[in-house]
Design an enzyme around this catalytic site. Structure first.
Site, PDB file in Angstrom:
ATOM      1  N   SER A   1       1.084  -0.448  -8.102  1.00 24.07           N
ATOM      2  CA  SER A   1       1.326   0.275  -6.886  1.00 24.07           C
ATOM      3  C   SER A   1       1.555  -0.846  -5.884  1.00 24.07           C
ATOM      4  CB  SER A   1       0.032   0.970  -6.427  1.00 24.07           C
ATOM      5  OG  SER A   1      -1.034   0.488  -6.504  1.00 24.07           O
TER       6      SER A   1
ATOM      7  N   HIS B   1      -4.568  -1.837  -1.721  1.00 20.29           N
ATOM      8  CA  HIS B   1      -3.370  -1.186  -1.164  1.00 20.29           C
ATOM      9  C   HIS B   1      -3.514  -1.800   0.385  1.00 20.29           C
ATOM     10  CE1 HIS B   1      -2.852   2.558  -3.773  1.00 20.29           C
ATOM     11  NE2 HIS B   1      -2.297   1.568  -4.320  1.00 20.29           N
TER      12      HIS B   1
ATOM     13  N   ASP C   1      -2.098   7.137   0.971  1.00 23.66           N
ATOM     14  CA  ASP C   1      -3.239   7.294  -0.199  1.00 23.66           C
ATOM     15  C   ASP C   1      -3.978   8.723  -0.006  1.00 23.66           C
ATOM     16  OD1 ASP C   1      -4.082   3.830  -0.609  1.00 23.66           O
ATOM     17  OD2 ASP C   1      -2.385   5.097  -1.390  1.00 23.66           O
TER      18      ASP C   1
END
Lengths: 163, 141
Positions: A40, A80, A106
């Site tokens: 990701s 992230h 998210d």
């Protein structure tokens, strides 16, 4: 002779433990080194890359930073980037994250009813990284036979190695 | 690096939603300040992002990323983006955008090396965006 080898083994294990604990203190993070588990954050990070984290309270959380966080009740940490922050006068902060390679933020990953992350969810901030090295951990996780083989050979090496 | 833009706010549920259009120019100004010079032997990519920073009654500091882009080693390092719309919704946590004269847009980037430290760099030059005192309900974006 056996006594010596047991001591030798014990020294290696406790040195490794000391280094790990020392790193935890210096960086302020409970998990100063993490392995990237998903794609990701591509093309910056790939599965198997190793990240070095710090978690100093004095460092403010700002957009653009790469944070490793855990969602309450879940074990797996996520790596992230911070997309939005709203910080109050007293330092209380809530922020939103998104994976570079994901189309959406998210919010869908957070707990039901949770819209923001807070300081307490953060494991650390990514400060540096080394590619590929962490692949070994992933392999050991996915293929237990490989893990046993690695441990077996490590143990064999320590026992057989003569000063 | 230069940015300029126009904007208006629209009401959405209970939080202010800002709309900003912008231009981004990253070009050689004096032979040294272009993005190409950041790509040294250990740089794999740059993660560029345009963020808006402002203060409101509710929150002392707010930062919202409006747009981002991955620039890989070898990609064209000159940016000439015009009339760009923000990639992400510019929601405030409350109604702090209305009449806010002091919203600053800055372009920053994360240098991702082949291996090593991950620094965040802020570009020089930033633009202030004053938001109007009224809500727009008719303009389309």
């Amino acid at each position: 002779q056996l006594y010596y080898q047991v001591l030798n083994f014990g020294m290696i294990v406790s040195s490794a433990l000391m280094i790990w604990k020392g790193l935890m203190v210096v960086t302020g993070s409970e998990s100063p080194i993490v392995v990237v588990l998903s794609g990701s954050m591509e093309p910056a990070f790939h599965r198997g890359d190793l990240l070095f984290l710090t978690n100093r309270i004095e460092d403010p959380i700002r957009v653009g930073e790469i944070v490793v966080f855990r969602i309450e009740g879940r074990e797996i940490p996520i790596v992230h980037r911070v997309l939005k922050i709203h910080e109050k006068q007293n330092g209380e902060i809530k922020f939103l994250t998104k994976g570079d390679n994901n189309a959406v933020d998210d919010r869908g990953l957070y707990k039901r009813g949770q819209h923001w992350l807070e300081k307490k969810d953060v494991v650390g901030r990514a400060r540096g990284f080394v590619p590929y090295i962490g692949i070994v951990t992933i392999l050991m996780n996915d293929y237990p036979k490989f893990k046993y083989a690695v441990l077996f050979f490590l143990g064999l090496f320590v026992l057989v190695h003569r000063e | 690096l230069r940015k300029n833009l126009e904007d208006f706010t629209g009401p959405r549920e209970r939080s202010d939603l800002g709309f900003v259009t912008f231009d981004i120019t990253a070009d050689i100004l004096d032979g040294k300040s272009d993005l190409q010079s950041i790509f040294d032997w250990n740089v794999k990519q740059l993660f560029l992002y345009l963020s808006a920073e402002y203060s409101t009654k509710n929150n002392a500091l707010n930062q919202v990323v409006l747009w981002d882009k991955v620039m890989l080693r070898g990609d064209n390092p000159k940016l000439f983006l015009k009339d760009m719309k923000s990639k992400y919704f510019f929601f405030d946590d409350g109604n702090g955008l209305k009449g806010n004269r002091n919203v600053t847009l800055t372009l920053s980037w994360n240098v991702v090396p082949n291996a090593g430290i991950l620094p965040l760099v802020t570009g020089s030059g930033h633009v202030s965006v004053p938001f109007p005192d009224t809500y727009e309900t008719t303009k389309s974006y």
